[in-house]
Motif scaffolding. Structure first.
Motif, short mmCIF file in Angstrom:
data_model
loop_
_atom_site.label_atom_id
_atom_site.label_comp_id
_atom_site.label_asym_id
_atom_site.label_seq_id
_atom_site.Cartn_x
_atom_site.Cartn_y
_atom_site.Cartn_z
N HIS A 159 -9.68 3.23 -11.63
CA HIS A 159 -11.02 2.72 -11.85
C HIS A 159 -11.17 1.26 -11.43
N VAL A 160 -10.11 0.70 -10.87
CA VAL A 160 -10.12 -0.62 -10.26
C VAL A 160 -9.40 -0.49 -8.92
N PRO A 161 -9.49 -1.50 -8.04
CA PRO A 161 -8.81 -1.36 -6.74
C PRO A 161 -7.32 -1.08 -6.88
N PHE A 162 -6.84 -0.14 -6.07
CA PHE A 162 -5.43 0.24 -6.09
C PHE A 162 -4.71 -0.40 -4.91
N THR A 163 -3.49 -0.87 -5.17
CA THR A 163 -2.65 -1.43 -4.12
C THR A 163 -1.27 -0.81 -4.20
N SER A 164 -0.76 -0.34 -3.08
CA SER A 164 0.60 0.18 -3.03
C SER A 164 1.56 -0.92 -2.60
N PRO A 165 2.75 -0.99 -3.20
CA PRO A 165 3.72 -1.99 -2.75
C PRO A 165 4.17 -1.77 -1.32
N ALA A 166 3.94 -0.58 -0.76
CA ALA A 166 4.29 -0.34 0.63
C ALA A 166 3.49 -1.21 1.58
N GLU A 167 2.37 -1.78 1.11
CA GLU A 167 1.59 -2.70 1.94
C GLU A 167 2.36 -3.99 2.21
N PHE A 168 3.28 -4.35 1.32
CA PHE A 168 3.98 -5.63 1.42
C PHE A 168 5.47 -5.48 1.70
N ASN A 169 5.97 -4.26 1.56
CA ASN A 169 7.39 -4.02 1.75
C ASN A 169 7.55 -2.68 2.46
N GLU A 170 7.87 -2.74 3.75
CA GLU A 170 7.92 -1.51 4.55
C GLU A 170 9.07 -0.59 4.17
N ASP A 171 10.01 -1.08 3.36
CA ASP A 171 11.12 -0.25 2.93
C ASP A 171 10.81 0.54 1.66
N THR A 172 9.62 0.37 1.10
CA THR A 172 9.24 1.06 -0.14
C THR A 172 9.23 2.57 0.07
N LEU A 173 9.81 3.29 -0.89
CA LEU A 173 9.76 4.75 -0.91
C LEU A 173 8.63 5.16 -1.84
N VAL A 174 7.66 5.91 -1.33
CA VAL A 174 6.45 6.27 -2.08
C VAL A 174 6.48 7.76 -2.42
N MET A 175 6.11 8.05 -3.68
CA MET A 175 5.96 9.44 -4.13
C MET A 175 4.49 9.70 -4.46
N ASP B 13 -2.55 10.38 7.69
CA ASP B 13 -3.08 9.52 6.64
C ASP B 13 -2.15 8.33 6.37
N VAL B 14 -0.84 8.60 6.34
CA VAL B 14 0.14 7.53 6.07
C VAL B 14 0.12 6.50 7.20
N ASP B 15 0.07 6.97 8.44
CA ASP B 15 0.03 6.05 9.58
C ASP B 15 -1.22 5.18 9.54
N HIS B 16 -2.34 5.78 9.15
CA HIS B 16 -3.60 5.03 9.07
C HIS B 16 -3.55 3.94 7.99
N LEU B 17 -2.88 4.24 6.88
CA LEU B 17 -2.82 3.29 5.77
C LEU B 17 -1.85 2.15 6.02
N TYR B 18 -0.68 2.44 6.60
CA TYR B 18 0.39 1.45 6.60
C TYR B 18 0.80 0.94 7.98
N HIS B 19 0.55 1.67 9.04
CA HIS B 19 0.88 1.23 10.39
C HIS B 19 2.37 0.86 10.53
N HIS B 20 3.23 1.59 9.81
CA HIS B 20 4.67 1.38 9.93
C HIS B 20 5.21 2.32 10.99
N ALA B 21 5.85 1.80 11.99
CA ALA B 21 6.34 2.63 13.09
C ALA B 21 7.40 3.63 12.64
N ASP B 22 8.11 3.30 11.57
CA ASP B 22 9.27 4.10 11.15
C ASP B 22 9.02 4.91 9.88
#
Length: 370
Positions: free
Chosen positions: A205-221, A78-87
């Motif tokens: 209830h509105v579109p959600f955006t993760s900062p990981a979309e714009f910053n590959e170094d973001t740590l997501v919980m 799921d994470v690979d599908h969302l972000y396409h970050h190799a690392d």
């Protein structure tokens, strides 16, 4: 007589104000409980069945520190599908709170500054103090938007981490795509770790955006406590750059060891369950409160999570909440639990419709009862 045994860090923060309200609630005969931050719906049947099967199969041992293989495979996909970050790698944590503790232990040195948007999740400030860090609050009143100009002003050479929470507890604010992008890119530019707490991502209830979309170094919980109605099972996940995750795993080995195995099987069983009906029901609960209270309370309309953060119409929020408990058996949380201010209070609408209706009636009376 035991004072000499306590560490300095044990005195650096107070017990949770939320727990104090819970304790008061136990003494009430017919409480109107709009305080607790856990869903009132049951965990999905498939999740229960998967956990029961794990118990019956005697799967009671440790898993690998990083988590159960089948769960990790699914989450990684799921994470690979969302972000396409190799690392970008994922691992299982003992609830999002456990992941936040690991992040504090791994990344924050004594004296490091950690920025959080005020109001903030009650744990943030205490975790930072626990490891000797310095909390830095950015005021977001009255609309609770994330102002990147204020964020940039708050950054100093000592800034180590930015805590980002959307949808937010206690306000229900969902950062816009523009807000999220600006915060993510500023953190990248300044070489500051951005930690994104996305435990309420499903309740949006509105579109959600993760900062990981714009910053590959973001740590997501993230986790299953809210989305799948299983907070007591203590299972979540974190993902980020492989080097960060490996260091967090080293600390997990010597703290939590691993997330509970049975809980991980339950989470895996619940992953494919459609929870949209529950989310829609919660949207209706929010609308009930907004429609029932907006003429008497100043409310920034929440677009996510299952909280709203109205302004107390008189007195401090603590005074307002205390009277609500004493006179109306109403349990809500004063704003100073989450904030440097004591002007607002948190309502959790993770409750039955009947309880919400009783709460609206009590809050309407309380607003006029100066």
């Amino acid at each position: 007589m035991y004072d000499k045994w306590f560490s300095q860090r044990s005195h650096s923060f107070e017990s949770s104000g939320i727990r104090k309200v819970f304790a008061l609630g136990e003494k009430l005969a017919h409480p109107i409980d709009l305080s607790i931050g856990q869903p009132d719906f049951d965990m999905p049947e498939k999740a229960r069945e998967a956990a029961i099967n794990a118990i019956n199969s005697r799967k009671s041992g440790y898993t690998q520190t990083q988590g159960l293989g089948p769960l990790l495979e699914r989450l990684q996909k799921d994470v690979d599908h969302l972000y396409h970050h190799a690392d970008r790698k994922v691992f299982a944590i003992s609830g999002t709170s456990g992941g936040l503790l690991l992040a504090a232990l791994v990344f924050v040195n004594p004296g490091d500054e950690v920025i959080m948007f005020d109001p903030y999740f009650v744990m943030y400030e205490s975790l930072v103090k626990m490891v000797g860090g310095v909390p830095v609050r950015i005021d977001t009143y009255p609309d609770f938007n994330y102002d990147v100009a204020k964020l940039e002003t708050a950054i100093t050479p000592k800034t180590k981490m930015i805590l980002f929470n959307s949808p937010a507890n206690p306000t229900g604010h969902v950062a816009t795509r523009e807000e999220t992008e600006a915060v993510a890119k500023l953190a990248k530019e300044k070489n500051i770790l951005l930690v994104s707490d996305e435990i309420y991502q499903t309740f949006c209830h509105v579109p959600f955006t993760s900062p990981a979309e714009f910053n590959e170094d973001t740590l997501v919980m993230g986790g299953f406590s809210k989305s799948h109605g299983m907070p007591g099972w203590r299972v979540g996940f974190a993902h980020g750059p492989k080097e960060l995750i490996e260091m967090m795993l080293k600390f997990q080995q010597y703290t939590f060891v691993c997330a509970p195995q049975v809980s991980q099987w339950g989470a895996l069983g619940g992953l494919d369950v459609d929870m949209s009906a529950e989310i829609q029901h919660y949207r209706k609960k929010r609308d009930m409160l907004v429609e029932g209270l907006s003429d008497l309370y100043e409310i920034a309309r929440p677009e996510g999570a299952f909280y709203m953060f109205p302004k107390a119409p008189w007195g401090t929020a603590t005074e307002f909440v205390e009277k609500g408990i004493q006179k109306y058996e109403l349990l809500v949380i004063p704003g100073n639990v989450f904030s440097a201010r004591d002007t607002h209070f948190r309502i959790s609408y993770a409750a039955s419709d009947e309880t919400i209706e009783r709460g609206i009636e009590a809050l309407r009376k309380l607003a006029k009862d100066k």
